[in-house]
Motif scaffolding. Structure first.
Motif, PDB file in Angstrom:
ATOM      1  N   TRP A 261      -6.653  -6.976   1.301  1.00 38.65           N
ATOM      2  CA  TRP A 261      -6.983  -6.367   2.588  1.00 38.65           C
ATOM      3  C   TRP A 261      -8.399  -6.769   3.022  1.00 38.65           C
ATOM      4  O   TRP A 261      -8.630  -7.099   4.187  1.00 38.65           O
ATOM      5  CB  TRP A 261      -6.890  -4.848   2.495  1.00 38.65           C
TER       6      TRP A 261
ATOM      7  N   ARG B 283     -12.610   2.229  -4.066  1.00 37.82           N
ATOM      8  CA  ARG B 283     -13.621   1.670  -3.154  1.00 37.82           C
ATOM      9  C   ARG B 283     -13.771   2.596  -1.949  1.00 37.82           C
ATOM     10  O   ARG B 283     -13.479   2.226  -0.809  1.00 37.82           O
ATOM     11  CB  ARG B 283     -13.235   0.247  -2.760  1.00 37.82           C
TER      12      ARG B 283
ATOM     13  N   ALA C 163      -5.386   1.289   0.308  1.00 35.55           N
ATOM     14  CA  ALA C 163      -5.684   0.331  -0.753  1.00 35.55           C
ATOM     15  C   ALA C 163      -7.114   0.490  -1.260  1.00 35.55           C
ATOM     16  O   ALA C 163      -7.353   0.462  -2.477  1.00 35.55           O
ATOM     17  CB  ALA C 163      -5.450  -1.092  -0.251  1.00 35.55           C
ATOM     18  N   TYR C 164      -8.065   0.656  -0.355  1.00 37.82           N
ATOM     19  CA  TYR C 164      -9.457   0.837  -0.783  1.00 37.82           C
ATOM     20  C   TYR C 164      -9.612   2.099  -1.626  1.00 37.82           C
ATOM     21  O   TYR C 164     -10.300   2.109  -2.649  1.00 37.82           O
ATOM     22  CB  TYR C 164     -10.379   0.893   0.426  1.00 37.82           C
TER      23      TYR C 164
ATOM     24  N   SER D 211       0.826  -1.210   0.000  1.00 36.39           N
ATOM     25  CA  SER D 211       0.000   0.000   0.000  1.00 36.39           C
ATOM     26  C   SER D 211       0.857   1.256   0.000  1.00 36.39           C
ATOM     27  O   SER D 211       0.585   2.215  -0.734  1.00 36.39           O
ATOM     28  CB  SER D 211      -0.916   0.007   1.232  1.00 36.39           C
TER      29      SER D 211
ATOM     30  N   ALA E 137      -4.725  -0.179   4.928  1.00 32.10           N
ATOM     31  CA  ALA E 137      -5.895  -0.795   4.296  1.00 32.10           C
ATOM     32  C   ALA E 137      -6.741   0.274   3.615  1.00 32.10           C
ATOM     33  O   ALA E 137      -7.215   0.089   2.486  1.00 32.10           O
ATOM     34  CB  ALA E 137      -6.716  -1.550   5.331  1.00 32.10           C
TER      35      ALA E 137
ATOM     36  N   ASP F 136     -15.734   1.376   1.066  1.00 30.15           N
ATOM     37  CA  ASP F 136     -15.031   0.458   1.971  1.00 30.15           C
ATOM     38  C   ASP F 136     -14.102   1.223   2.902  1.00 30.15           C
ATOM     39  O   ASP F 136     -13.962   0.873   4.086  1.00 30.15           O
ATOM     40  CB  ASP F 136     -14.237  -0.564   1.170  1.00 30.15           C
ATOM     41  N   ALA F 137     -13.442   2.251   2.370  1.00 32.87           N
ATOM     42  CA  ALA F 137     -12.571   3.073   3.214  1.00 32.87           C
ATOM     43  C   ALA F 137     -13.391   3.780   4.291  1.00 32.87           C
ATOM     44  O   ALA F 137     -12.994   3.831   5.466  1.00 32.87           O
ATOM     45  CB  ALA F 137     -11.820   4.093   2.365  1.00 32.87           C
TER      46      ALA F 137
ATOM     47  N   TRP G 245      -4.150  -1.868  -7.537  1.00 31.88           N
ATOM     48  CA  TRP G 245      -4.924  -1.466  -6.364  1.00 31.88           C
ATOM     49  C   TRP G 245      -6.085  -2.426  -6.123  1.00 31.88           C
ATOM     50  O   TRP G 245      -6.389  -2.771  -4.976  1.00 31.88           O
ATOM     51  CB  TRP G 245      -5.464  -0.053  -6.550  1.00 31.88           C
TER      52      TRP G 245
ATOM     53  N   ALA H 124      -6.576  -4.272  -2.693  1.00 32.91           N
ATOM     54  CA  ALA H 124      -7.762  -4.025  -1.877  1.00 32.91           C
ATOM     55  C   ALA H 124      -8.488  -5.328  -1.565  1.00 32.91           C
ATOM     56  O   ALA H 124      -8.979  -5.533  -0.445  1.00 32.91           O
ATOM     57  CB  ALA H 124      -8.699  -3.056  -2.593  1.00 32.91           C
ATOM     58  N   ASP H 125      -8.541  -6.226  -2.526  1.00 32.18           N
ATOM     59  CA  ASP H 125      -9.159  -7.534  -2.278  1.00 32.18           C
ATOM     60  C   ASP H 125      -8.419  -8.285  -1.177  1.00 32.18           C
ATOM     61  O   ASP H 125      -9.034  -8.956  -0.336  1.00 32.18           O
ATOM     62  CB  ASP H 125      -9.170  -8.372  -3.554  1.00 32.18           C
TER      63      ASP H 125
ATOM     64  N   ALA I  27      -8.167   1.779  -5.086  1.00 37.06           N
ATOM     65  CA  ALA I  27      -9.009   0.937  -5.935  1.00 37.06           C
ATOM     66  C   ALA I  27     -10.346   1.585  -6.250  1.00 37.06           C
ATOM     67  O   ALA I  27     -11.171   0.980  -6.933  1.00 37.06           O
ATOM     68  CB  ALA I  27      -9.238  -0.405  -5.256  1.00 37.06           C
TER      69      ALA I  27
END
Length: 471
Positions: free
Chosen positions: A301, A326, A320-321, A277, A317, A329-330, A294, A298-299, A324
């Motif tokens: 994590w 996402r 990474a979200y 990351s 983490a 998710d973050a 990414w 992210a997957d 990506a």
């Protein structure tokens, strides 16, 4: 039944066979070799009631910052503790430190081990575990002084003196004693060429001084000693990737990422995922989009489904979200940590680490990715001088500092950006990143000559790095 180790320290409940495995485990721990776990298990089989074998096993369950491993270690240790095995005062201190850390109080564990080595400065296990605790809590002064305070009790000819000198080198680097750190680290590497922690300390020293070309040459000259077969090879490759990014060699950094940091063979452990990351985030800040990388990261994590265990991991983490795309998710991570913080968790160090630094940084990263750069600045400025309290090294935490610089530039906070970049150039005048960011600020202010000069400095220092690769 008991025996003594090579330094005259009692090992209650251990016969010669268990003691041999304990000694081998300690050697493996000091040099980050993977056989440490097997040797500790062998010691436990040979001496199932030995206090030091159980303390060692508990420490191993905690060193990876993996909540599942910690939970398993906690359960195993509880079964041992219920038996009330005999232990001397030193061993009892180890057990107390393990119990404190298993209960979530890593700071208390560090305090216990600090006091232990005052009385027993030749307890290499206490020094090594305490050193890692100081790293996880970002306590640079203790990182320096815990081992430094014990070294005078050691014979330089002792096989364990070298790795202790390497630990001392890392503490010296984190407190800014770069010349002394380099000397100590190089001496440790000379004593044990495969001492990957000492190699890591020297690499940090070059990184902090902006001596990127020397760092590359240092790693290249001994690549066979550090690049595989140990628990630190991914992290040392990460450092190599940082040198590549400074040189603008993003292709080389990504090649390292794909080959070592994260790929289909990666095990998904937190320590390696956070390096992945941190490397991609720096590239992201520079405008390099790596959506496929990414997405896979992210997957990885998400597959962990981590709860609130170590705030430093949470931040990576979230990176990474966000990388990506996402964002939901973050944001879910921040909400989960907010709910967790709403209840008191007395004696749990991560509660304070999350509340004071981890959660604010996660919020700042989300704001950055949403284009709310002023919010990122407003969140990070008040905590930028105490980011260390949630763990990691200066080099690792610089990803957050660079996020603040980038947010200040994008928010047109010119005075703050000037201040931040002046600080950075003063610390590392040979960093191309620092000069390129300064050029961007000058261009925005309409100072073309100043921008051109800054870019010339960046080009000069980039050339010095790439020469090390023969490019």
């Amino acid at each position: 039944m008991s025996t003594v180790d090579r330094h005259g320290l009692e090992l209650s409940g251990m016969g010669p066979e268990a003691a041999r495995h304990h000694e081998r485990a300690l050697d493996a721990l000091l040099f980050f070799r993977p056989e440490v776990s097997a040797e500790v298990e062998a010691a436990l089989r040979a001496a199932p009631e030995a206090p030091m074998a159980h303390a060692f096993a508990a420490y191993l369950g905690l060193l990876g910052t993996e909540s599942a491993d910690a939970a398993a270690a906690r359960e195993r240790y509880a079964a041992f503790a219920a038996g009330g095995a005999r232990a001397d005062a030193r061993e009892s201190a180890h057990l107390a430190a393990a119990e404190a850390w298993l209960a979530g109080d890593i700071h208390r564990a560090g305090d216990i081990l600090r006091d232990l080595v005052v009385a027993h400065p030749r307890d290499a296990l206490a020094l090594a575990i305490g050193h890692q605790i100081d790293f996880f809590t970002g306590d640079a002064t203790r990182l320096r002084d815990r081992v430094g305070g014990a070294l005078s009790a050691w014979d330089p000819d002792d096989p364990h003196y070298g790795p202790l000198l390497g630990m001392s080198a890392f503490g010296l680097e984190e407190t800014g004693h770069y010349e002394r750190s380099e000397q100590a680290g190089l001496a440790a590497v000379a004593a044990h060429p495969r001492d990957v922690w000492a190699i890591h300390a020297v690499v940090h020293t070059y990184e902090m001084q902006g001596r990127f070309a020397e760092g590359i040459r240092f790693l290249d000259a001994r690549v066979g000693d550090w690049s595989g077969g140990n628990y630190l090879n991914v992290h040392n490759w990460w450092h190599y990737g940082l040198y590549a990014i400074e040189a603008g060699a993003i292709d080389r950094a990504l090649a390292i990422y794909d080959a070592v940091l994260h790929n289909d063979r990666s095990m998904g452990v937190a320590m390696e995922l956070l390096d992945a990351s941190a490397l991609l985030w720096r590239i992201h800040l520079a405008g390099g989009e790596q959506r496929e990388r990414w997405a896979r990261l992210a997957d990885a994590w998400a597959a962990r489904a981590d709860g609130p265990y170590y705030a430093f991991n949470d931040v990576h983490a979230v990176m990474a979200y966000l990388g990506a795309g996402r964002i939901a998710d973050a944001e879910a991570v921040t909400r989960e940590r907010e709910r967790w913080l709403a209840d008191p968790h007395p004696g749990v160090s991560n509660h304070t680490m999350t509340a004071e630094v981890g959660l604010p940084v996660c919020r700042a990263l989300v704001a950055f990715e949403q284009g709310r750069y002023r919010d990122t600045v407003d969140i990070l400025v008040p905590i930028r001088h105490r980011l260390n309290t949630f763990g990691g090294s200066h080099a690792q935490r610089d990803a957050i500092q660079q996020t603040l610089v980038e947010a200040a530039l994008r928010a047109h906070r010119h005075d703050l950006a000037r201040t931040l970049l002046s600080e950075r150039v003063n610390l590392r005048p040979s960093s191309p990143y620092n000069w390129l960011a300064r050029a961007r600020l000058a261009e925005e202010l309409g100072r073309a000559a100043e921008a051109a000069t800054a870019r010339e400095h960046a080009a000069e220092h980039t050339k010095a790095i790439t020469v090390a690769w023969g490019r």
